[in-house]
Design a protein around this motif. Structure first.
Motif, PDB file in Angstrom:
ATOM      1  N   THR A 152      38.534  15.719  -3.798  1.00  0.00           N
ATOM      2  CA  THR A 152      38.262  14.602  -4.704  1.00  0.00           C
ATOM      3  C   THR A 152      36.910  14.768  -5.389  1.00  0.00           C
ATOM      4  N   ARG A 161      41.499  14.517   6.212  1.00  0.00           N
ATOM      5  CA  ARG A 161      40.724  13.592   5.381  1.00  0.00           C
ATOM      6  C   ARG A 161      39.498  14.268   4.792  1.00  0.00           C
ATOM      7  N   ARG A 182      43.804  14.684  11.809  1.00  0.00           N
ATOM      8  CA  ARG A 182      43.565  13.816  10.658  1.00  0.00           C
ATOM      9  C   ARG A 182      42.120  13.907  10.162  1.00  0.00           C
ATOM     10  N   GLN A 183      41.191  14.252  11.078  1.00  0.00           N
ATOM     11  CA  GLN A 183      39.801  14.369  10.651  1.00  0.00           C
ATOM     12  C   GLN A 183      39.640  15.492   9.629  1.00  0.00           C
ATOM     13  N   ASP A 220      35.314   8.223  14.612  1.00  0.00           N
ATOM     14  CA  ASP A 220      36.774   8.225  14.739  1.00  0.00           C
ATOM     15  C   ASP A 220      37.179   8.992  15.993  1.00  0.00           C
ATOM     16  N   ILE A 249      31.729  14.233   6.764  1.00  0.00           N
ATOM     17  CA  ILE A 249      32.497  13.582   5.709  1.00  0.00           C
ATOM     18  C   ILE A 249      31.639  12.657   4.858  1.00  0.00           C
ATOM     19  N   GLU A 293      40.574  16.338   1.867  1.00  0.00           N
ATOM     20  CA  GLU A 293      40.876  15.476   0.722  1.00  0.00           C
ATOM     21  C   GLU A 293      39.609  14.964   0.066  1.00  0.00           C
ATOM     22  N   ARG A 294      38.612  14.616   0.865  1.00  0.00           N
ATOM     23  CA  ARG A 294      37.342  14.134   0.310  1.00  0.00           C
ATOM     24  C   ARG A 294      36.647  15.242  -0.486  1.00  0.00           C
ATOM     25  N   ASP A 330      34.246  13.079  11.362  1.00  0.00           N
ATOM     26  CA  ASP A 330      33.888  11.658  11.384  1.00  0.00           C
ATOM     27  C   ASP A 330      33.670  11.252  12.835  1.00  0.00           C
TER      28      ASP A 330
END
Length: 488
Positions: A446, A439, A435-436, A382, A411, A442-443, A379
């Protein structure tokens, strides 16, 4: 005889001849200006052989400009004079005009002659042009001061204190001199790859009948007239199963899209930090397991604006498929891996490979079947807490536009048809926040994509720290096992 009175000559009558014959001093401003244009000439002359291979008329033009610049510098140093300073400024302006017409507003035909200089550091041509601007400005100030002195407008008190004036001038010019020296070091090191010879290889071979267990360099694509190199490491004879093509693991070097190259020595190799991506142990293990390993160069930003690096990576995949029979590979089993900027590109390739790309082999697919992302950014909006140098690389390579950064962020391209991902990230990474990757994983999950995220304790922006957990050996095993499972 009548008396004759003698009166002293006027002060102006005494000072005028002295001013007319006042020589130009080799003061700090003039020396800094000469140093700036000399450094700039050395920068654009360093990759001259590579420019010759891509566009020989520009190579001749650069050779002529370099000869003119170095010649005017020698003449000014030999005997400083206003006319010679004007000629030096004119030569610098000529280089700036060529840079502007071929780089900022490319109206002249053919590939950009500055790309070879930018093949290790993507903003070397800007440093080159900036040094010329410093030279022109310095020569202009020197000429104006000379004209003021000749007109008699110079401050009388300053003339009475030449030592103080020289000291003040030196103090004022010192910061500019330091900037020139830094730009010289960075620019010439990049343009020459640390004297290893930057630019594009001239000794590529056709992509067929490559020797087993050896490294060969091929030209995989030529986009906008720029030849792009790929090192192919073929597996040893008998390593690949008989009767079926070898799977491929394509490595994309790091450097934030702004720095580095595929080579294993030289400045570009240091900037890429192949060790952080476990390139050598992975290449050896993958070759031993029957994989062909391909390592690519790509056009760096900002020399080639985004999405040029991604277009090049896609073209590399299409090249491999187009030459699958010659290379003895299975075109349905191609994976990609990289670290940092290379991980970023690998993720973008995995998520957008089914979309069209520019360049040759348009009939082939750019899709890959597996991706290993090692601490790559996901990202680009970020980065508020990233170190200044990392934010500089992002600014130089992508810019500040939120929309552009959004369009270059992996992302934002996650769909359910993405290939499997293995994501590794150092827990203490201060360059790109872990954290990048978390996440991103997780994306992917999902969306229904197979994605494994491994946080490596005891290391930062690398996977080659002694004592890290999982260890370097264990991380290597993970990548090999991942490719074996996904490209079986």
């Amino acid at each position: 005889m009548p008396e004759t009175s003698l009166s002293p000559p006027a002060a102006d009558a005494v000072l005028a001849p002295a001013a007319e014959h006042l020589p130009l001093r080799r003061g700090p401003l003039l020396v800094t200006s000469l140093l700036a244009v000399t450094a700039s000439a050395l920068i654009y002359l360093a990759p001259l052989a590579a420019v010759w291979r891509t566009a020989w008329p520009y190579a001749l033009l650069f050779a002529a400009l370099g000869t003119a610049q170095l010649g005017t510098v020698a003449r000014v140093l030999a005997r400083p004079a206003s006319r010679r300073v004007v000629l030096a400024a004119g030569a610098a302006l000529a280089v700036l005009v060529v840079w502007f017409l071929t780089r900022r507003t490319p109206v002249l035909p053919g590939p950009s002659p500055w790309i070879p200089a930018d093949s290790v550091i993507g903003f070397v041509d800007y440093l080159c042009a900036g040094l010329q601007v410093i030279g022109v400005a310095g020569f202009g100030i020197v000429w104006v001061l000379r004209a003021v002195a000749l007109s008699g407008g110079a401050d009388t008190q300053a003339r009475r204190r030449p030592r103080l004036r020289r000291v003040a001038g030196a103090v004022a010019v010192t910061p500019v001199t330091l900037v020139v020296l830094l730009a010289t070091f960075v620019g010439f090191s990049g343009a020459s790859d640390g004297l290893a010879g930057a630019g594009f290889p001239g000794d590529t071979v056709p992509p067929r009948h490559l020797p087993a267990g050896k490294r060969s360099t091929v030209e995989y694509c030529r986009i906008d007239g720029v030849p792009l190199a790929m090192d192919i490491y073929t597996p040893p004879a008998g390593a690949a199963p008989p009767g079926r093509g070898a799977p491929v693991a394509m490595y994309i070097h790091g450097g934030g899209l702004v720095l580095g190259d595929r080579k294993l020595s030289g400045l570009g190799a240091s900037l890429s930090d192949h060790q952080a991506a476990l390139f050598t142990p992975l290449r050896e293990r993958l070759n031993a397991n029957g994989y062909l390993v391909a390592s690519i160069d790509y056009r760096l930003t900002p020399a080639a604006p985004w999405p040029a690096p991604l277009d090049d990576a896609k073209c590399a995949v299409r090249f491999l498929r187009a030459h699958a029979a010659d290379l003895g590979i299975d075109p349905s089993r191609i994976g990609a891996w990289g670290a940092s900027g290379g991980g970023w590109l690998s993720s973008m390739l995995g998520l957008t490979g089914r979309q069209d790309g520019i360049g040759p082999y348009a009939e082939q697919s750019s899709a890959v079947q597996a991706v290993v992302d090692m601490f790559g950014p996901t990202d680009l909006n970020d980065f508020a807490d990233a170190p200044p140098f990392i934010r500089f690389l992002l600014w130089a390579g992508i810019g500040t536009s939120t929309a552009t950064r959004h369009s270059a962020s992996p992302i934002n391209y996650v769909t359910g048809n993405a290939p499997p991902f293995l994501i590794l990230h150092g827990k203490q990474d201060e360059d790109i926040a872990p954290r990048q990757s978390l996440r991103f994983a997780e994306r992917l999950r999902t969306a229904g994509v197979s994605a494994e995220f491994v946080e490596v304790a005891g290391t930062g922006h690398t996977l080659a720290t002694p004592g890290q957990r999982p260890s370097t050996q264990e991380a290597t095993d993970m990548v090999v096992d991942f490719f074996r499972a996904t490209l079986r």
